[in-house]
Design an enzyme around this catalytic site. Structure first.
Site, PDB file in Angstrom:
ATOM      1  N   ILE A 244       0.898  -1.155   0.000  1.00 30.28           N
ATOM      2  CA  ILE A 244       0.000   0.000   0.000  1.00 30.28           C
ATOM      3  C   ILE A 244       0.936   1.204   0.000  1.00 30.28           C
ATOM      4  O   ILE A 244       1.505   1.551   1.027  1.00 30.28           O
ATOM      5  CB  ILE A 244      -0.928   0.008   1.222  1.00 30.28           C
ATOM      6  CG1 ILE A 244      -1.804  -1.246   1.239  1.00 30.28           C
ATOM      7  CG2 ILE A 244      -1.804   1.262   1.215  1.00 30.28           C
ATOM      8  CD1 ILE A 244      -2.730  -1.339   2.430  1.00 30.28           C
ATOM      9  N   PRO A 245       1.139   1.841  -1.152  1.00 37.55           N
ATOM     10  CA  PRO A 245       2.307   2.715  -1.349  1.00 37.55           C
ATOM     11  C   PRO A 245       2.161   4.121  -0.769  1.00 37.55           C
ATOM     12  O   PRO A 245       2.077   5.112  -1.504  1.00 37.55           O
ATOM     13  CB  PRO A 245       2.449   2.746  -2.870  1.00 37.55           C
ATOM     14  CG  PRO A 245       1.048   2.605  -3.361  1.00 37.55           C
ATOM     15  CD  PRO A 245       0.361   1.684  -2.394  1.00 37.55           C
ATOM     16  N   CYS A 246       2.181   4.221   0.547  1.00 37.80           N
ATOM     17  CA  CYS A 246       2.086   5.538   1.176  1.00 37.80           C
ATOM     18  C   CYS A 246       3.299   6.405   0.864  1.00 37.80           C
ATOM     19  O   CYS A 246       3.238   7.631   0.989  1.00 37.80           O
ATOM     20  CB  CYS A 246       1.891   5.406   2.684  1.00 37.80           C
ATOM     21  SG  CYS A 246       3.098   4.357   3.507  1.00 37.80           S
ATOM     22  N   HIS A 247       4.399   5.790   0.424  1.00 33.36           N
ATOM     23  CA  HIS A 247       5.586   6.582   0.068  1.00 33.36           C
ATOM     24  C   HIS A 247       5.337   7.434  -1.173  1.00 33.36           C
ATOM     25  O   HIS A 247       6.107   8.351  -1.455  1.00 33.36           O
ATOM     26  CB  HIS A 247       6.793   5.661  -0.158  1.00 33.36           C
ATOM     27  CG  HIS A 247       6.601   4.635  -1.234  1.00 33.36           C
ATOM     28  ND1 HIS A 247       5.901   3.465  -1.032  1.00 33.36           N
ATOM     29  CD2 HIS A 247       7.006   4.616  -2.533  1.00 33.36           C
ATOM     30  CE1 HIS A 247       5.894   2.756  -2.150  1.00 33.36           C
ATOM     31  NE2 HIS A 247       6.554   3.436  -3.076  1.00 33.36           N
ATOM     32  N   ARG A 248       4.261   7.151  -1.923  1.00 34.91           N
ATOM     33  CA  ARG A 248       3.961   7.913  -3.134  1.00 34.91           C
ATOM     34  C   ARG A 248       3.093   9.133  -2.852  1.00 34.91           C
ATOM     35  O   ARG A 248       2.701   9.837  -3.790  1.00 34.91           O
ATOM     36  CB  ARG A 248       3.279   7.009  -4.168  1.00 34.91           C
ATOM     37  CG  ARG A 248       4.172   5.857  -4.625  1.00 34.91           C
ATOM     38  CD  ARG A 248       3.465   4.941  -5.596  1.00 34.91           C
ATOM     39  NE  ARG A 248       4.216   3.695  -5.742  1.00 34.91           N
ATOM     40  CZ  ARG A 248       3.690   2.539  -6.087  1.00 34.91           C
ATOM     41  NH1 ARG A 248       2.396   2.459  -6.343  1.00 34.91           N
ATOM     42  NH2 ARG A 248       4.434   1.450  -6.178  1.00 34.91           N
TER      43      ARG A 248
END
Length: 279
Positions: A244-248
């Site tokens: 779940i790409p919260c870094h994006r």
């Protein structure tokens, strides 16, 4: 896995490289960076290329503090149109095998009571990782490059305090191998969170690999345009890092914002994905 496993070693090199690029500036030469890392230029270049798929010089551009602004200008995703344009299909790193379901609000309110969560420690392209999962799929991933194993375990397990935790890496290993690209296979996710959090996490999964969006864009996409602060909190509470790409998620200003497992890890994630888009 042994402490000198390739993924862990390569991320250790990357973390040191980020620090060196910050200190020496983006114009640092290959020889200068190699010297900072006590490596020969040839060995340093080989390590970078194995991890990122591009040369150290090219990767330097992705590691600079201004790279987030470039991403916002060139690879910004409007979540309302991402799926229609195909970005959330062929360009997503994990869409091919990723599926998910969410725990019901009632079950979430019980704080994990009656739930068995298995966990294990694994090497990843971004350093040592703690992975947790239920019978339905992965429910937690945390990186320990910037914290201790005990801190990571406490951080994830306190989210579901009444669950039963069983150390069983073998039960998770096929999912983990698929998640980090060691093999092809399905990666099921089991989202354990409050309804608002799950809405935010679902929006995050619509951001293509190598692209970014903003906290305000996420708020708009979930129908709560004034809830930017709450969205930021939900992004920070995402228990399944990377998948779940919260870094994006970035600030409108181009600032990286926060990252639960440390900003060096966030920068490495963005750089790694940018390199694969180019490659």
């Amino acid at each position: 896995m042994p402490k000198d496993a390739p993924d862990r070693y390569h991320y250790h090199v990357m973390a040191r490289a980020i620090e060196a690029v910050d200190r020496l500036g983006p114009k640092a030469t290959l020889d200068q960076l190699a010297t900072e890392m006590s490596m020969s230029p040839a060995h340093f270049q080989r390590m970078f290329s194995q991890w990122a798929g591009v040369s150290p010089k090219r990767l330097q551009q992705y590691l600079t503090l201004g790279h987030a602004k470039v991403l916002l200008a060139e690879r910004f995703t409007t979540l309302d149109t991402a799926h229609a344009s195909g970005l959330s299909g062929s360009s997503r790193l994990h869409d091919l095998f990723l599926r998910w379901e969410a725990m019901s609000p009632g079950d979430f309110a019980r704080a994990g009571a009656g739930l068995t969560i298995r966990y294990g420690w694994f090497d990843s392209p971004f350093g040592p990782a703690l992975v947790m999962g239920t019978a339905k799929g992965i429910c937690g991933i945390g990186f320990t490059a910037d914290c201790t194993e005990a801190e990571a375990m406490h951080d994830l397990s306190r989210r579901w305090p009444d669950a039963q935790y069983v150390e069983d890496p073998e039960a998770l290993r096929p999912w983990v191998a698929s998640a980090f690209g060691a093999q092809q296979g399905e990666v099921p996710l089991y989202l354990i969170g409050a309804p608002f959090q799950i809405k935010v996490w679902e929006a995050l999964m619509r951001i293509p690999s190598g692209h970014v969006t903003t906290y305000s864009e996420i708020a708009q996409a979930i129908g709560a345009p004034k809830a930017v602060r709450a969205v930021g909190t939900a992004v920070g509470r995402n228990p399944i890092s990377y998948l779940i790409p919260c870094h994006r998620a970035l600030r409108k200003s181009g600032g990286l914002g926060g990252y639960h497992w440390g900003l060096p890890v966030k920068r490495a994630l963005l750089a790694w994905e940018s390199a694969r888009i180019e490659a």
